[in-house]
Motif scaffolding. Structure first.
Motif, PDB file in Angstrom:
ATOM      1  N   ALA A 118     -23.772 -62.276 -49.582  1.00  0.00           N
ATOM      2  CA  ALA A 118     -24.660 -63.181 -48.817  1.00  0.00           C
ATOM      3  C   ALA A 118     -26.088 -62.654 -48.885  1.00  0.00           C
ATOM      4  O   ALA A 118     -27.035 -63.401 -49.096  1.00  0.00           O
ATOM      5  N   ASP A 120     -28.506 -60.715 -51.174  1.00  0.00           N
ATOM      6  CA  ASP A 120     -28.519 -60.377 -52.599  1.00  0.00           C
ATOM      7  C   ASP A 120     -29.957 -60.164 -53.080  1.00  0.00           C
ATOM      8  O   ASP A 120     -30.730 -61.115 -53.193  1.00  0.00           O
ATOM      9  N   ASP A 176     -35.895 -59.071 -55.900  1.00  0.00           N
ATOM     10  CA  ASP A 176     -36.888 -59.474 -54.901  1.00  0.00           C
ATOM     11  C   ASP A 176     -36.479 -58.770 -53.614  1.00  0.00           C
ATOM     12  O   ASP A 176     -35.422 -59.060 -53.050  1.00  0.00           O
ATOM     13  N   SER A 253     -35.182 -63.365 -38.650  1.00  0.00           N
ATOM     14  CA  SER A 253     -35.239 -64.210 -39.848  1.00  0.00           C
ATOM     15  C   SER A 253     -35.039 -65.640 -39.414  1.00  0.00           C
ATOM     16  O   SER A 253     -34.197 -65.923 -38.568  1.00  0.00           O
ATOM     17  N   PHE A 271     -32.140 -68.200 -49.256  1.00  0.00           N
ATOM     18  CA  PHE A 271     -31.253 -68.925 -50.164  1.00  0.00           C
ATOM     19  C   PHE A 271     -29.796 -68.491 -50.049  1.00  0.00           C
ATOM     20  O   PHE A 271     -29.497 -67.322 -49.807  1.00  0.00           O
ATOM     21  N   ASP A 297     -33.665 -55.637 -40.854  1.00  0.00           N
ATOM     22  CA  ASP A 297     -34.274 -56.629 -41.745  1.00  0.00           C
ATOM     23  C   ASP A 297     -33.222 -57.222 -42.683  1.00  0.00           C
ATOM     24  O   ASP A 297     -33.052 -58.450 -42.781  1.00  0.00           O
ATOM     25  N   THR A 301     -31.565 -61.294 -42.387  1.00  0.00           N
ATOM     26  CA  THR A 301     -31.502 -62.235 -43.517  1.00  0.00           C
ATOM     27  C   THR A 301     -30.043 -62.548 -43.853  1.00  0.00           C
ATOM     28  O   THR A 301     -29.662 -63.717 -44.017  1.00  0.00           O
TER      29      THR A 301
HETATM   30  P1  AMP Z   1     -36.540 -62.331 -44.343  1.00  0.00           P
HETATM   31  O1  AMP Z   1     -37.836 -62.925 -43.939  1.00  0.00           O
HETATM   32  O2  AMP Z   1     -36.432 -60.877 -44.097  1.00  0.00           O
HETATM   33  O3  AMP Z   1     -35.359 -63.077 -43.837  1.00  0.00           O
HETATM   34  O4  AMP Z   1     -36.458 -62.413 -45.930  1.00  0.00           O
HETATM   35  C1  AMP Z   1     -36.611 -63.590 -46.629  1.00  0.00           C
HETATM   36  C2  AMP Z   1     -36.985 -63.236 -48.052  1.00  0.00           C
HETATM   37  O5  AMP Z   1     -35.881 -62.555 -48.656  1.00  0.00           O
HETATM   38  C3  AMP Z   1     -37.260 -64.437 -48.921  1.00  0.00           C
HETATM   39  O6  AMP Z   1     -38.625 -64.788 -48.902  1.00  0.00           O
HETATM   40  C4  AMP Z   1     -36.804 -63.951 -50.281  1.00  0.00           C
HETATM   41  O7  AMP Z   1     -37.817 -63.162 -50.862  1.00  0.00           O
HETATM   42  C5  AMP Z   1     -35.646 -63.039 -49.967  1.00  0.00           C
HETATM   43  N1  AMP Z   1     -34.344 -63.725 -49.906  1.00  0.00           N
HETATM   44  C6  AMP Z   1     -34.073 -65.065 -49.838  1.00  0.00           C
HETATM   45  N2  AMP Z   1     -32.747 -65.285 -49.793  1.00  0.00           N
HETATM   46  C7  AMP Z   1     -32.160 -64.056 -49.840  1.00  0.00           C
HETATM   47  C8  AMP Z   1     -30.793 -63.615 -49.833  1.00  0.00           C
HETATM   48  N3  AMP Z   1     -29.757 -64.463 -49.767  1.00  0.00           N
HETATM   49  N4  AMP Z   1     -30.579 -62.273 -49.897  1.00  0.00           N
HETATM   50  C9  AMP Z   1     -31.608 -61.387 -49.962  1.00  0.00           C
HETATM   51  N5  AMP Z   1     -32.894 -61.749 -49.971  1.00  0.00           N
HETATM   52  C10 AMP Z   1     -33.175 -63.057 -49.898  1.00  0.00           C
END
Ligand code: AMP
Ligand code: MG
Length: 352
Positions: A118, A120, A176, A253, A271, A297, A301
């Motif tokens: 979930a 990634d 990322d 988040s 995503f 963090d 997410t």
């Molecule tokens: P946060 O604000 O900490 O929830 O992180 C959101 C950011 O994490 C997004 O802008 C993406 O860069 C990245 N992200 C999006 N979906 C995922 C996911 N499923 N797993 C890990 N990172 C993600």
């Protein structure tokens, strides 16, 4: 003390004039010694550090220098960063990275495993396809999504602790760390502050919050939690926390942080690595409370992606970790011993 969670949203792009205003404002505050805090823009968001007791200019400088260093090495938008170098070498060769970058990638992969994918950190091709990395967000076609989905797979990241090498096995894969790096940066800011001998502080990196020590009156810290239906800086409730072992973190988040609208539908930046689309469930936001901000963090997410049932199970299985869930229908649930008071009466707390 009420410290605010302010998260960035796509519609909030600080112009140079606004940035200047914030800097001037923070300078005026520090000169007037009303609030011993400093605000700067790092990680594309508003970062505010508040040092109590001996809040020296040099410590503020050191903290922001460390934050910028982390951004320079971990940002996917900086071409010379370690993460960009790893991405450019995807399918070609392993890249040796700095210790701090390795630590964050290792932890991100740990959470990918713990959450069954979930969370990634190889989500970058999706972030890019949906236009979040170049500020031209748009809805891609289903064939485009299907094409990048096989690239989203944390199991195809090889790491070697001894050599600090990171290898993305497939061409086109990309990391990322946006879901975890700000938390790490908040922990590092806390470390710089503690090393300077300061025991009371609040670090707020656009909503990734670390508190150090206890307020002067020895009462719990009061942390405002962002109203997911409102503008940045507007709270819907107050969390009371104490810093166990001197430090505690609170990270939120939510679907409201970065988003765009197309044909009347709102698409946000978190995503599903399985469908390749922004997560749609009954959650508006998830706040995680944990001793280490990097963990909070990644978990906030991850739990947002997993949804309430599975997410709560995960949080319950982790000692010292709690959560606040906000649902579409404005109901709110908390885990365990969270001390949370709703201040916006349009929300209501459901007792477990
Ligand atoms: P946060 O604000 O900490 O929830 O992180 C959101 C950011 O994490 C997004 O802008 C993406 O860069 C990245 N992200 C999006 N979906 C995922 C996911 N499923 N797993 C890990 N990172 C993600
Ligand atoms: Mg996160």
């Amino acid at each position: 003390m009420l410290c605010g969670i302010m998260k960035q949203c796509a519609s909030f792009k600080p112009s140079p004039q606004v940035q200047f205003f914030f800097l001037l404002f923070s300078l005026l505050l520090s000169c007037a010694q009303i609030e011993p805090s400093k605000t700067e823009f790092v990680f594309g968001t508003v970062c505010t550090i508040t040092l109590y007791d001996q809040g020296k200019d040099s410590v503020y400088r050191d903290v922001f220098a460390r934050l910028r260093e982390i951004e320079n090495y971990m940002s996917v938008n900086i071409s010379a960063s370690d993460v960009s170098r790893i991405n450019a070498a995807a399918g070609i060769e392993p890249i040796q990275v700095r210790e701090d970058v390795f630590t964050v990638i290792e932890r991100a992969l740990f959470y990918a495993q713990l959450t069954d994918g979930a969370f990634d950190p190889t989500v970058q091709p999706l972030v890019s396809l949906w236009g979040f990395s170049d500020d031209k967000p748009h809805v891609p076609s289903q064939p485009e999504i299907r094409e990048v989905l096989p690239l989203i797979n944390a199991q195809n990241v090889e790491i070697n602790r001894q050599t600090r090498a990171v290898f993305l096995k497939e061409r086109g894969m990309a990391l990322d760390l946006g879901g975890i790096a700000k938390g790490y940066a908040a922990d590092e800011a806390a470390q710089v502050i503690k090393n300077a001998g300061i025991n009371r502080a609040i670090i707020d990196l656009g909503g990734d919050i670390v508190i150090l020590g206890e307020p002067k009156d020895k009462r719990p810290w009061r942390v405002g939690i962002q109203n997911p239906n409102s503008n940045p800086g507007i709270f819907f409730g107050v969390l009371e926390i104490t810093a166990k072992d001197g430090q505690q973190s609170v990270v939120t988040s939510g679907a409201y942080e970065r988003f765009f609208e197309e044909d009347g539908i709102r698409y946000h930046h978190i995503f599903s690595p399985f469908s390749g689309e922004p997560i749609i469930n009954d959650l508006l936001s998830v706040t995680v409370i944990a001793p280490i901000a990097m963990d909070a963090d990644a978990l906030s997410t991850a739990v947002f992606v997993m949804g309430y049932e599975k997410g709560k199970q995960l949080i319950d299985s982790l000692p010292g970790t709690e959560a606040i869930f906000v649902f579409n229908n404005k109901s709110v649930r908390t885990t365990g011993s969270v001390d949370f008071t709703i201040t916006d009466n349009s929300y209501h707390l459901i007792h477990n």
